[in-house]
Motif scaffolding. Structure first.
Motif, PDB file in Angstrom:
ATOM      1  N   HIS A  52       0.809  -1.229   0.000  1.00 18.99           N
ATOM      2  CA  HIS A  52       0.000   0.000   0.000  1.00 18.99           C
ATOM      3  C   HIS A  52       0.838   1.273   0.000  1.00 18.99           C
ATOM      4  CE1 HIS A  52      -3.828  -1.978   0.077  1.00 18.99           C
ATOM      5  NE2 HIS A  52      -3.365  -2.815   0.978  1.00 18.99           N
ATOM      6  N   ASP A  53       2.158   1.118  -0.102  1.00 20.07           N
ATOM      7  CA  ASP A  53       3.011   2.302  -0.250  1.00 20.07           C
ATOM      8  C   ASP A  53       3.073   2.694  -1.719  1.00 20.07           C
ATOM      9  OD1 ASP A  53       3.419   1.995   2.367  1.00 20.07           O
ATOM     10  OD2 ASP A  53       5.519   1.366   2.242  1.00 20.07           O
ATOM     11  N   LYS A  54       3.406   3.959  -1.949  1.00 22.10           N
ATOM     12  CA  LYS A  54       3.549   4.415  -3.337  1.00 22.10           C
ATOM     13  C   LYS A  54       4.748   3.741  -3.994  1.00 22.10           C
ATOM     14  CE  LYS A  54       0.877   8.398  -3.847  1.00 22.10           C
ATOM     15  NZ  LYS A  54       0.709   9.693  -3.246  1.00 22.10           N
ATOM     16  N   VAL A  55       4.619   3.448  -5.281  1.00 18.76           N
ATOM     17  CA  VAL A  55       5.679   2.757  -6.008  1.00 18.76           C
ATOM     18  C   VAL A  55       6.962   3.587  -6.031  1.00 18.76           C
ATOM     19  CG1 VAL A  55       6.314   1.825  -8.266  1.00 18.76           C
ATOM     20  CG2 VAL A  55       4.031   1.458  -7.376  1.00 18.76           C
ATOM     21  N   LYS A  56       6.797   4.919  -6.013  1.00 21.75           N
ATOM     22  CA  LYS A  56       7.934   5.846  -5.898  1.00 21.75           C
ATOM     23  C   LYS A  56       8.953   5.393  -4.863  1.00 21.75           C
ATOM     24  CE  LYS A  56       5.497   9.757  -5.771  1.00 21.75           C
ATOM     25  NZ  LYS A  56       5.031  11.139  -5.693  1.00 21.75           N
ATOM     26  N   THR A  57       8.435   4.871  -3.727  1.00 21.28           N
ATOM     27  CA  THR A  57       9.315   4.571  -2.602  1.00 21.28           C
ATOM     28  C   THR A  57       9.925   3.174  -2.686  1.00 21.28           C
ATOM     29  OG1 THR A  57       7.532   3.634  -1.288  1.00 21.28           O
ATOM     30  CG2 THR A  57       7.837   6.002  -1.138  1.00 21.28           C
ATOM     31  N   TYR A  58       9.610   2.436  -3.756  1.00 26.04           N
ATOM     32  CA  TYR A  58      10.095   1.054  -3.841  1.00 26.04           C
ATOM     33  C   TYR A  58      11.546   1.005  -4.313  1.00 26.04           C
ATOM     34  CZ  TYR A  58       5.379  -0.945  -3.461  1.00 26.04           C
ATOM     35  OH  TYR A  58       4.145  -1.324  -3.045  1.00 26.04           O
ATOM     36  N   SER A  59      12.247  -0.022  -3.888  1.00 28.42           N
ATOM     37  CA  SER A  59      13.579  -0.276  -4.437  1.00 28.42           C
ATOM     38  C   SER A  59      13.401  -1.007  -5.762  1.00 28.42           C
ATOM     39  CB  SER A  59      14.372  -1.157  -3.483  1.00 28.42           C
ATOM     40  OG  SER A  59      13.802  -2.447  -3.457  1.00 28.42           O
ATOM     41  N   LEU A  60      14.496  -1.097  -6.516  1.00 23.43           N
ATOM     42  CA  LEU A  60      14.420  -1.750  -7.820  1.00 23.43           C
ATOM     43  C   LEU A  60      13.965  -3.206  -7.686  1.00 23.43           C
ATOM     44  CD1 LEU A  60      14.893  -1.199 -10.781  1.00 23.43           C
ATOM     45  CD2 LEU A  60      17.206  -2.037 -10.519  1.00 23.43           C
ATOM     46  N   GLY A  61      14.459  -3.868  -6.657  1.00 25.46           N
ATOM     47  CA  GLY A  61      14.067  -5.253  -6.441  1.00 25.46           C
ATOM     48  C   GLY A  61      12.576  -5.384  -6.175  1.00 25.46           C
ATOM     49  N   MET A  62      12.037  -4.427  -5.412  1.00 29.37           N
ATOM     50  CA  MET A  62      10.604  -4.481  -5.104  1.00 29.37           C
ATOM     51  C   MET A  62       9.778  -4.190  -6.351  1.00 29.37           C
ATOM     52  SD  MET A  62      10.779  -2.536  -1.501  1.00 29.37           S
ATOM     53  CE  MET A  62       9.050  -2.575  -1.145  1.00 29.37           C
ATOM     54  N   ARG A  63      10.286  -3.282  -7.173  1.00 27.95           N
ATOM     55  CA  ARG A  63       9.576  -2.997  -8.425  1.00 27.95           C
ATOM     56  C   ARG A  63       9.563  -4.220  -9.316  1.00 27.95           C
ATOM     57  NH1 ARG A  63      11.567   3.145  -9.809  1.00 27.95           N
ATOM     58  NH2 ARG A  63      11.082   3.824  -7.720  1.00 27.95           N
ATOM     59  N   GLN A  64      10.697  -4.922  -9.330  1.00 28.56           N
ATOM     60  CA  GLN A  64      10.783  -6.139 -10.121  1.00 28.56           C
ATOM     61  C   GLN A  64       9.746  -7.154  -9.623  1.00 28.56           C
ATOM     62  OE1 GLN A  64      11.905  -7.181 -13.246  1.00 28.56           O
ATOM     63  NE2 GLN A  64      13.898  -6.408 -12.647  1.00 28.56           N
ATOM     64  N   ARG A  65       9.600  -7.244  -8.309  1.00 29.95           N
ATOM     65  CA  ARG A  65       8.627  -8.184  -7.738  1.00 29.95           C
ATOM     66  C   ARG A  65       7.206  -7.762  -8.058  1.00 29.95           C
ATOM     67  NH1 ARG A  65      10.232  -9.014  -1.647  1.00 29.95           N
ATOM     68  NH2 ARG A  65      11.792  -7.413  -1.967  1.00 29.95           N
ATOM     69  N   LEU A  66       6.977  -6.445  -8.019  1.00 28.64           N
ATOM     70  CA  LEU A  66       5.648  -5.942  -8.364  1.00 28.64           C
ATOM     71  C   LEU A  66       5.362  -6.240  -9.836  1.00 28.64           C
ATOM     72  CD1 LEU A  66       3.152  -4.396  -7.423  1.00 28.64           C
ATOM     73  CD2 LEU A  66       4.269  -2.288  -8.118  1.00 28.64           C
ATOM     74  N   GLY A  67       6.402  -6.087 -10.656  1.00 29.65           N
ATOM     75  CA  GLY A  67       6.267  -6.419 -12.079  1.00 29.65           C
ATOM     76  C   GLY A  67       5.879  -7.869 -12.261  1.00 29.65           C
ATOM     77  N   LEU A  68       6.500  -8.716 -11.468  1.00 28.56           N
ATOM     78  CA  LEU A  68       6.198 -10.141 -11.548  1.00 28.56           C
ATOM     79  C   LEU A  68       4.748 -10.390 -11.120  1.00 28.56           C
ATOM     80  CD1 LEU A  68       7.932 -12.494 -12.374  1.00 28.56           C
ATOM     81  CD2 LEU A  68       8.506 -12.890  -9.984  1.00 28.56           C
ATOM     82  N   ALA A  69       4.324  -9.716 -10.051  1.00 35.65           N
ATOM     83  CA  ALA A  69       2.945  -9.863  -9.577  1.00 35.65           C
ATOM     84  C   ALA A  69       1.976  -9.453 -10.682  1.00 35.65           C
ATOM     85  CB  ALA A  69       2.718  -9.003  -8.339  1.00 35.65           C
ATOM     86  N   GLN A  70       2.291  -8.339 -11.325  1.00 31.19           N
ATOM     87  CA  GLN A  70       1.456  -7.811 -12.399  1.00 31.19           C
ATOM     88  C   GLN A  70       1.254  -8.833 -13.516  1.00 31.19           C
ATOM     89  OE1 GLN A  70       1.988  -7.113 -16.309  1.00 31.19           O
ATOM     90  NE2 GLN A  70       3.845  -6.614 -15.222  1.00 31.19           N
ATOM     91  N   CYS A  71       2.321  -9.589 -13.856  1.00 26.67           N
ATOM     92  CA  CYS A  71       2.128 -10.499 -14.983  1.00 26.67           C
ATOM     93  C   CYS A  71       1.627 -11.872 -14.536  1.00 26.67           C
ATOM     94  CB  CYS A  71       3.365 -10.577 -15.864  1.00 26.67           C
ATOM     95  SG  CYS A  71       4.883 -11.010 -15.059  1.00 26.67           S
ATOM     96  N   LEU A  72       1.527 -12.092 -13.221  1.00 25.63           N
ATOM     97  CA  LEU A  72       1.006 -13.383 -12.753  1.00 25.63           C
ATOM     98  C   LEU A  72      -0.479 -13.323 -12.407  1.00 25.63           C
ATOM     99  CD1 LEU A  72       3.924 -14.551 -10.463  1.00 25.63           C
ATOM    100  CD2 LEU A  72       3.277 -15.455 -12.692  1.00 25.63           C
ATOM    101  N   LEU A  73      -1.036 -12.104 -12.396  1.00 28.64           N
ATOM    102  CA  LEU A  73      -2.419 -11.904 -11.932  1.00 28.64           C
ATOM    103  C   LEU A  73      -3.422 -12.811 -12.630  1.00 28.64           C
ATOM    104  CD1 LEU A  73      -2.956  -8.067 -11.546  1.00 28.64           C
ATOM    105  CD2 LEU A  73      -3.052  -9.807  -9.774  1.00 28.64           C
ATOM    106  N   ASP A 109      20.736  -6.675  -7.512  1.00 27.26           N
ATOM    107  CA  ASP A 109      21.909  -7.167  -6.803  1.00 27.26           C
ATOM    108  C   ASP A 109      21.841  -8.697  -6.726  1.00 27.26           C
ATOM    109  OD1 ASP A 109      19.973  -7.682  -4.990  1.00 27.26           O
ATOM    110  OD2 ASP A 109      20.620  -6.202  -3.519  1.00 27.26           O
ATOM    111  N   PRO A 110      22.922  -9.349  -6.323  1.00 29.57           N
ATOM    112  CA  PRO A 110      22.940 -10.821  -6.341  1.00 29.57           C
ATOM    113  C   PRO A 110      21.762 -11.462  -5.612  1.00 29.57           C
ATOM    114  CG  PRO A 110      25.120  -9.983  -5.917  1.00 29.57           C
ATOM    115  CD  PRO A 110      24.215  -8.794  -5.950  1.00 29.57           C
ATOM    116  N   ALA A 111      21.371 -10.870  -4.490  1.00 28.97           N
ATOM    117  CA  ALA A 111      20.243 -11.442  -3.749  1.00 28.97           C
ATOM    118  C   ALA A 111      18.968 -11.351  -4.577  1.00 28.97           C
ATOM    119  CB  ALA A 111      20.065 -10.708  -2.426  1.00 28.97           C
ATOM    120  N   GLY A 112      18.800 -10.215  -5.220  1.00 29.79           N
ATOM    121  CA  GLY A 112      17.618 -10.019  -6.061  1.00 29.79           C
ATOM    122  C   GLY A 112      17.598 -10.977  -7.237  1.00 29.79           C
ATOM    123  N   ILE A 113      18.765 -11.173  -7.842  1.00 28.59           N
ATOM    124  CA  ILE A 113      18.862 -12.090  -8.977  1.00 28.59           C
ATOM    125  C   ILE A 113      18.467 -13.494  -8.550  1.00 28.59           C
ATOM    126  CG2 ILE A 113      20.483 -13.203 -10.552  1.00 28.59           C
ATOM    127  CD1 ILE A 113      22.017 -10.604 -10.699  1.00 28.59           C
TER     128      ILE A 113
END
Lengths: 319, 308
Positions: free
Chosen positions: B127-148, B164-168
């Protein structure tokens, strides 16, 4: 389709810029109200019962001017005098005093000049609604849904129209409320004297205002459509905003200049956007009719839509 | 294995330049297919054609048997995709973004949205604005978007770009899990080889708009032959001897000995030859080829044959 429009509406109203626009509109209306109120309190309405005599003197004056100028009088000037004479005569015949209090309806009518201002905001929205998606990169996620591109574009266009209506409603409603507070409601329902083609007619004031708002919104509608077209076809919101705003504020003057010399000016968009010229006043170029303008407007409208949809449908999205 | 994405002889010409040249391959259910190539090879263009963002000059692409050209709506409804970076509406919350996309497909309930958010692990911040997300979180949101909408095909263009390696690692685990558990076909593009090696079952190599090779990742990395380095006392003698024994292979001298490709079964014989000729062997070691070596090998080989 409803869902798509809901989406677009959400995207407009989740941005702070939209609220700034509404704020500015309300602020300007308030300032205009305050200004008129201030002036109004200085000069009170002359309460002379001799107004009929006054109007007669005025008419004689007008006729003298007309005769003096004779054939050298320009079309506009002649029209102006004839109009005033006709309305004055009507007042004398039907016993309608010109000395009426400035009331809420006068204010709402004056405020209708701010429709160009509403036009400014609607153009900004129309110019951004497609090109922003390209700028944000979200167009790539938007166009890979199981929905045809035409439908997405149509939903965006409808949203622009709804936004325009919404802003007009705000302007009308707010100026009516503000007018009622500042200037009060008139004691008896007023009518508006309309002069068209040599005849004077009485009109209910509210009907008159709604027609005025509607007619004054035509150029806004056309320019918003044009901005939308540029936005969809060229993905460039600066070009869309710049060009549409320039034409919104300058188009009519430029066309008026051209129309003095060339008759083809009547085919330009701006000779036709002011439909009020047929209801109260004279057409910009002799021989133009309401039907002609309506046809021209529809042609321009279709041209814009064909370009917008044609290009948007075919375009490779590589941004 | 049933193929779910069929790329049939696809060509794309932009302003007289052939960007993609008669590309054909299939992707099967339940596999992670890697799309590998240097920058500008045409990976993104191909992916954009699969999802219908750009037109196809000739050829056809079928998703679950439906052509993207003639029945876009049906074909694309099986696809979930992130093309390049997962661009979201930054001024809205993650949840509002998902609501936005859920309205564009049929029959996605609020419950489904919550489940998807849970799956990608964004429940705390949705429920936070996407502005405040890190790149990894945006990537996860992107994944959520295409799995809906429960797609059968998942397409990700450079999914680990800028992570970063953890995100990868996180993305990698997600993809493998989805392919395995939901029997999805996943298409991933990348120019990073090491990443592909860990993520994919099969890879297709694309260069200059042409498909060079499609191989199982295990075959691709190892091949049948392996490189062996034999440490000897007399390098010149050893290489001459071996060249006589195996006239067809290319033998290289290294600082400590000789390097040659061999299949496993030939190793004892090679040793015997050397021992019989009184060459001292200090050691034999297998030199594993990385995906990178193989990739460069494959691309340069093909180029040579193309120029010849």
């Amino acid at each position: 389709m409803l869902n798509l429009i809901k989406n677009e509406w959400m995207k407009i109203f989740k941005r702070s810029g939209t609220y700034v626009m509404i704020g500015i509109l309300l602020l300007v209306t308030t300032v205009a109200g305050g200004f008129i109120k201030y002036q109004d309190s200085k000069g009170s309405v002359p309460d002379n019962s001799d107004w009929k005599k006054g109007l007669q003197v005025q008419n004689e004056e007008y006729n003298k001017h007309l005769n003096e100028m004779g054939s050298s009088a320009s079309k506009d000037v002649k029209e102006y005098y004839e109009r005033n004479i006709a309305i004055n005569n009507y007042r004398i015949e039907h016993d309608i005093s010109p000395n009426e209090e400035y009331s809420v309806w006068g204010f709402v009518s004056n405020i209708s000049d701010l429709i160009d201002f509403v036009g400014l905001f609607v153009i900004i929205i129309a110019a951004g609604i497609v090109s922003s998606e390209f700028n944000w990169g979200t167009i790539k996620l938007l166009l890979i849904r199981p929905i045809k591109r035409e439908k997405i574009l149509l939903s965006k266009y409808i949203t622009v129209l709804l936004f325009g209506l919404f802003m007009l409603f705000i302007l009308f409603a707010y100026s009516a409320v503000l007018g009622a507070i500042l200037f009060g409601l008139p004691e008896n329902p007023l009518s508006y004297l309309n002069y068209y083609a040599g005849e004077v007619k009485e009109q209910n004031i509210i009907v008159h205002l709604i027609i005025t708002y509607g007619m004054k919104s035509v150029s806004m509608l056309m320019l918003a459509t044009m901005a939308f077209m540029i936005s969809a076809a060229f993905r460039n919101s600066s070009l869309a905003i710049g060009l549409a705003l320039f034409l919104l504020f300058m188009g009519e003057q430029v066309t008026r200049l051209i129309s003095m010399k060339y008759e083809w000016a009547k085919y330009s968009l701006f000779a036709n956007t002011d439909l009020l010229q047929y209801i109260e006043g004279t057409p910009m170029v002799e021989g133009m009719t309401l039907g002609f303008s309506a046809v021209m407007l529809i042609l321009y409208f279709l041209l814009f839509q064909v370009i917008a949809f044609g290009v948007f449908k075919k375009r490779d999205v590589a941004a | 294995m049933k193929s779910i994405v069929e790329i049939q002889n696809v060509t794309k010409v932009i302003k007289g330049r052939t960007i993609i040249d008669s590309l054909s391959f299939n992707v099967n259910k339940g596999e992670v297919f890697g799309f590998l190539g240097p920058n500008g090879a045409g990976k993104t263009t191909t992916i954009r054609m699969i999802v219908g963002l750009i037109g196809i000059t000739s050829g056809d692409i079928k998703i679950q048997g439906t052509s993207i050209k003639t029945d876009f709506e049906k074909a694309v409804s099986h696809i979930g995709a992130i093309v390049e970076n997962p661009e979201m509406y930054k001024f809205m919350s993650g949840y509002q973004n998902l609501i936005h996309y859920s309205r564009m497909s049929k029959g996605i309930s609020k419950k489904k949205i919550d489940e998807t958010v849970e799956l990608v692990g964004l429940t705390d911040r949705i429920h936070d604005k996407v502005k405040t997300y890190s790149l990894g979180m945006r990537q996860r949101l992107g994944l959520a978007q295409c799995l809906l909408h429960d797609p059968k095909v998942l397409i990700l263009d450079e999914p680990t770009n800028g992570l970063d390696p953890a995100g990868i690692r996180e993305i990698r685990d997600h993809l493998r899990k989805l392919a395995r558990e939901k029997d999805m076909a996943v298409i991933v593009s990348s120019h990073l080889l090491s990443e592909m090696e860990m993520m994919c079952d099969r890879i297709g190599i694309i260069q200059n708009g042409k498909l060079i090779d499609v191989q199982l990742i295990s075959d691709f990395v190892h091949g049948k032959e392996k490189m062996y380095e034999i440490e000897v006392d007399n390098k010149d003698k050893a290489s001459k001897l071996l060249q006589k024994t195996y006239p067809l292979i290319r033998i290289k001298q290294t600082e400590i000995g000789v390097l040659l490709p061999l299949i496993k079964e030939d190793v004892p014989e090679t040793v015997q030859v050397l021992v019989h000729n009184e060459i001292q062997i200090y050691g034999i070691k297998e030199v594993t080829k990385t995906l990178e070596d193989r990739f460069l090998e494959v691309t340069s080989n093909k180029e040579e044959t193309a120029h010849a």
